[in-house]
Design an enzyme around this catalytic site. Structure first.
Site, PDB file in Angstrom:
ATOM      1  N   HIS A 478     -81.282  31.185 -35.738  1.00 29.91           N
ATOM      2  CA  HIS A 478     -82.348  30.198 -35.367  1.00 29.91           C
ATOM      3  C   HIS A 478     -82.109  29.576 -34.257  1.00 29.91           C
ATOM      4  O   HIS A 478     -82.537  29.667 -33.156  1.00 29.91           O
ATOM      5  CB  HIS A 478     -82.928  29.434 -36.590  1.00 29.91           C
ATOM      6  CG  HIS A 478     -84.186  28.517 -35.903  1.00 29.91           C
ATOM      7  ND1 HIS A 478     -85.147  28.788 -36.416  1.00 29.91           N
ATOM      8  CD2 HIS A 478     -84.130  27.318 -35.486  1.00 29.91           C
ATOM      9  CE1 HIS A 478     -86.317  27.672 -36.081  1.00 29.91           C
ATOM     10  NE2 HIS A 478     -85.481  27.049 -35.482  1.00 29.91           N
ATOM     11  N   GLU A 479     -81.128  28.803 -34.088  1.00 30.94           N
ATOM     12  CA  GLU A 479     -80.734  27.652 -33.034  1.00 30.94           C
ATOM     13  C   GLU A 479     -80.390  28.768 -31.698  1.00 30.94           C
ATOM     14  O   GLU A 479     -80.571  28.395 -30.819  1.00 30.94           O
ATOM     15  CB  GLU A 479     -79.548  27.021 -33.390  1.00 30.94           C
ATOM     16  CG  GLU A 479     -80.032  25.922 -34.493  1.00 30.94           C
ATOM     17  CD  GLU A 479     -81.338  25.125 -34.152  1.00 30.94           C
ATOM     18  OE1 GLU A 479     -81.729  25.016 -32.947  1.00 30.94           O
ATOM     19  OE2 GLU A 479     -82.112  24.708 -35.192  1.00 30.94           O
ATOM     20  N   HIS A 482     -83.470  29.655 -29.926  1.00 33.23           N
ATOM     21  CA  HIS A 482     -83.603  28.457 -28.996  1.00 33.23           C
ATOM     22  C   HIS A 482     -82.808  28.612 -27.743  1.00 33.23           C
ATOM     23  O   HIS A 482     -83.327  28.358 -26.449  1.00 33.23           O
ATOM     24  CB  HIS A 482     -83.488  27.300 -29.626  1.00 33.23           C
ATOM     25  CG  HIS A 482     -84.643  26.766 -30.643  1.00 33.23           C
ATOM     26  ND1 HIS A 482     -86.073  26.875 -30.353  1.00 33.23           N
ATOM     27  CD2 HIS A 482     -84.710  26.110 -31.815  1.00 33.23           C
ATOM     28  CE1 HIS A 482     -86.680  26.531 -31.518  1.00 33.23           C
ATOM     29  NE2 HIS A 482     -86.114  26.000 -32.366  1.00 33.23           N
ATOM     30  N   HIS A 485     -83.937  31.152 -25.315  1.00 30.07           N
ATOM     31  CA  HIS A 485     -85.037  30.468 -24.520  1.00 30.07           C
ATOM     32  C   HIS A 485     -84.500  29.749 -23.545  1.00 30.07           C
ATOM     33  O   HIS A 485     -85.225  29.899 -22.382  1.00 30.07           O
ATOM     34  CB  HIS A 485     -85.855  29.805 -25.745  1.00 30.07           C
ATOM     35  CG  HIS A 485     -87.546  29.874 -25.333  1.00 30.07           C
ATOM     36  ND1 HIS A 485     -87.986  28.960 -25.968  1.00 30.07           N
ATOM     37  CD2 HIS A 485     -88.070  30.538 -24.453  1.00 30.07           C
ATOM     38  CE1 HIS A 485     -89.348  28.955 -25.491  1.00 30.07           C
ATOM     39  NE2 HIS A 485     -89.240  29.943 -24.386  1.00 30.07           N
TER      40      HIS A 485
END
Ligand SMILES: [Zn+2]
Length: 701
Positions: A478-479, A482, A485
């Protein structure tokens, strides 16, 4: 104003010097707490004078002399605050915490003055009104829109009295938010459950015993075992401990964070924050704070948020009640006669999972080594986007635990650095997050980003490899989503770089990335036994993936309850004015949960008094639903790969890169999604992924 004499050699301040380190990474070893306030003073001052120059420019407003100039301004401030907020969260101490408190209202004051600057607003408003004639490209148009909206929403168009009151409110809210977060940290730091007798360790797997020993060691209790209030210790303890009284003890301490009375109690802070937010929304012409916040999201209105949450709540609650009954039967079958309580849920869920799918956390964990899971995240980024990662040991870091990789794109061009800071330690705030020390942009040069992931995984004992739970591995992915991104961002303007996007879009790149972890193509390759090096047996892998929807009723209920309570709290309108001192957050929480029929055996994932997303700053205030909104998008987005039959399909990956990971906030998110998928999504994919459809694939109601 006096220029602080920080450039003289005797008290050189590394924060304001040019950084000659590799990739101009902050020289962490030389940065001391006493450097921050003088550097901030200078950074605030230079930013304010840049903005005054832009606002007072005698020339007529142009995109270049106003919007670009604003977006270029404040570089020292970005650099100093990047370092400060990283350290204040990931490696803090009393000195940094004190500065953080002092800084919060100064920060608010600084931004108030800029965002409410009337001359500046007039220039931006003039550009905005004539935007059709400016010949702007799509990104420039978006940047202009964002600045215009940002100043308008900050109150730049209000009368002076209203502005003054707003400014006061913002400063006070900033201080309260900081206090809130520090109180939670203090409650976490001040509590440990010591496991004194051998039977206190009953049922605990080796990894947890090792983590408990390491945590004791870190606190100077050599040879002892302690359980801290970090989620990655509490949750496995609740799963495995056979001591019901100890489960109850740690659970009660865990859910009481911020609610213990005394100096670290957050109840009065919450009451004051809610009232100030309500007043702020009213000054800006909105019916409630929720209306105000949601106006600038994809969801747009509280009704749209409520509709999604209700649609998910009903089947999730039904699933949860069925699971509860099955667990209560297990309790009885064990010859015990207590009613399942909140501190039993994870314990019996683990047993039920074992019974239904024959997988248990302790048998999975040896296959989930941290280093392999990092490799799995890199492998996925390579398969999708051609990225490569090379470990660097010559880059300054803030703690010995931190690892650094240089990231290159498919053509071998440098795209930035990735920092991973994985282990829990007393100086780290709880949770997991992505941060950046520098963001990608092309306005001031070809600037490549410095991107960070911080997590709180349990530290292994000496000589043992760090192992993750499946949830931890999901957090890592998940991290890292990010982080991508930030790393893949390919925009011109800092205002729309990387994760500078609408809040209910920001979790799309992170949640989407979790899907790849759960696929045999990734997990099957990287889940290898930490001692034997054997890959996870096919059968276990299959069962692990099949068990994915298990306990999703619980996960959905504990999450949606938070999102609904967050929304309710911020929907309180004018007539429901909250009198600090009389507003009782605990009673509110109970009443709100009762209204939605919250199962008695489940507690909100974050109770209000430690709901940092919503009260430690205003990041997710009336925005906690965003994760679910993004999940509608991510479930639908991953289906594009599944439908193609190739989870790394090059054509879809290219679109995903261009319209999601690289696009930052350069275009409206709905437009980006349409460009990626060719249509907008429905929540069906989310319900399916969470196992909340009935056998025939229909919605449970
Ligand atoms: Zn996230």
């Amino acid at each position: 104003m006096n220029q602080p004499s920080i450039s003289s050699s005797q008290d050189a301040n590394p924060l304001v010097e040019d950084w000659t380190t590799p990739f101009s990474v902050p020289p962490f070893a030389r940065i001391k707490p006493e450097h921050f306030m003088p550097a901030f003073a200078r950074a605030f001052e230079s930013h304010a004078s840049e903005v005054a120059g832009i606002a007072g420019d005698p020339a007529a407003a142009t995109f270049g002399n106003t919007i670009e100039a604003l977006d270029r301004a404040g570089q020292l401030l970005s650099r100093v605050s990047g370092v400060f907020y990283l350290l204040a969260s990931a490696h803090t101490d009393d000195a940094l915490l004190a500065i953080e408190r002092e800084l919060a209202p100064m920060y608010a004051r600084h931004w108030n003055a800029i965002l409410m600057n009337e001359m500046l607003f007039r220039r931006i408003d003039a550009l905005y009104s004539g935007r059709g004639d400016l010949a702007l490209n799509a990104e420039q148009q978006r940047v202009l829109d964002r600045y215009h909206l940002m100043l308008k929403r900050a109150g730049a168009a209000l009368d002076p009295a209203a502005k003054a009151r707003l400014a006061q409110i913002n400063e006070r809210l900033a201080s309260l938010g900081t206090d809130f977060g520090q109180n939670v940290l203090a409650d976490e730091q001040s509590y440990v459950l010591e496991l004194e007798r051998e039977e206190d360790l009953a049922g605990l797997p080796d990894f947890l015993r090792a983590a408990a020993r390491a945590a004791a060691e870190e606190r100077g209790r050599h040879g002892k075992h302690v359980i801290t209030l970090s989620r990655s210790m509490v949750e496995p303890f609740l799963q495995f401990s056979q001591q019901r009284d100890l489960r109850e003890k740690i659970f009660r301490a865990w859910i009481a964070r911020g609610e213990n009375g005394g100096a670290t109690d957050n109840k009065a802070i919450i009451a004051e924050m809610l009232e100030l937010r309500r007043e702020r929304a009213r000054l800006l012409g909105y019916a409630s704070y929720a209306h105000y916040r949601l106006d600038d999201t994809m969801a747009k209105t509280p009704q749209a948020v409520r509709a999604l949450l209700d649609r998910v709540w009903v089947p999730a609650r039904a699933r949860t009640l069925a699971d509860r009954d099955a667990m209560q039967e297990m309790v009885q079958a064990e010859g015990k006669n207590f009613s399942l309580a909140a501190w039993d849920w994870r314990h019996y869920a683990e047993k039920l999972r074992k019974a239904r799918y024959d997988v248990d956390e302790a048998s999975i964990k040896p296959y989930l080594a941290l280093d392999e899971m990092i490799e799995a995240a890199f492998f996925t980024a390579n398969a999708l986007f051609g990225l490569t990662f090379e470990r660097r040991r010559d880059v300054p870091v803030w703690h010995d635990d931190v690892r650094v990789w240089e990231v290159r794109d498919a053509r071998g061009r440098h795209c930035g650095l990735f920092f991973g800071d994985y282990f829990a330690r007393p100086s780290k705030k709880s949770g997991a997050w992505m941060d950046s020390l520098r963001e990608q942009e092309k306005l001031t040069g070809d600037i490549t980003p410095l991107i960070i992931n911080v997590t709180n995984f349990s530290r292994p004992s000496e000589g043992k490899p760090p192992l993750l739970s499946f949830d931890d591995a999901r957090t890592l992915f998940h991290e890292f989503g990010h982080a991508l991104h930030g790393l893949l961002s390919d925009v011109t303007y800092p205002a729309v770089s990387g994760t500078s996007v609408l809040q209910d879009w920001v979790e799309l790149p992170s949640q989407l990335y979790e899907h790849w972890l759960e696929r045999p193509e990734v997990l099957g390759r990287f889940a290898v036994h930490c001692e034997t090096g054997e890959p996870m047996p096919q059968d276990l892998l299959r069962r692990l993936i099949a068990a994915r929807t298990f306990n999703q009723g619980f996960a959905t209920v504990e999450y949606v309850a938070c999102a609904l309570v967050d929304l309710e709290l911020h929907l309180q309108s004018e007539e429901a004015k909250l009198e600090p001192g009389t507003f009782d957050i605990t009673a509110f929480e109970q009443a709100a949960l009762e209204r939605i029929g919250m199962p008695r055996e489940i507690v909100m994932r974050h109770r209000p008094t430690h709901f940092q997303h919503v009260f430690a700053g205003s990041g997710y205030a009336s925005g906690y639903y965003s994760y679910m909104w993004s999940e509608v998008l991510d479930a639908d987005a991953f289906a594009a790969f599944e439908e193609s039959g190739d989870i790394f399909d090059a054509g879809i990956a290219r679109k995903l890169h261009d319209f999601v990971y690289a696009a930052g906030g350069s275009r409206d998110p709905a437009e980006l999604y349409l460009a990626f998928r060719g249509r907008m999504p429905s929540p069906q994919g989310l319900l399916k992924r969470r196992g909340l459809l009935d056998e025939a694939g229909a919605e449970v109601s």
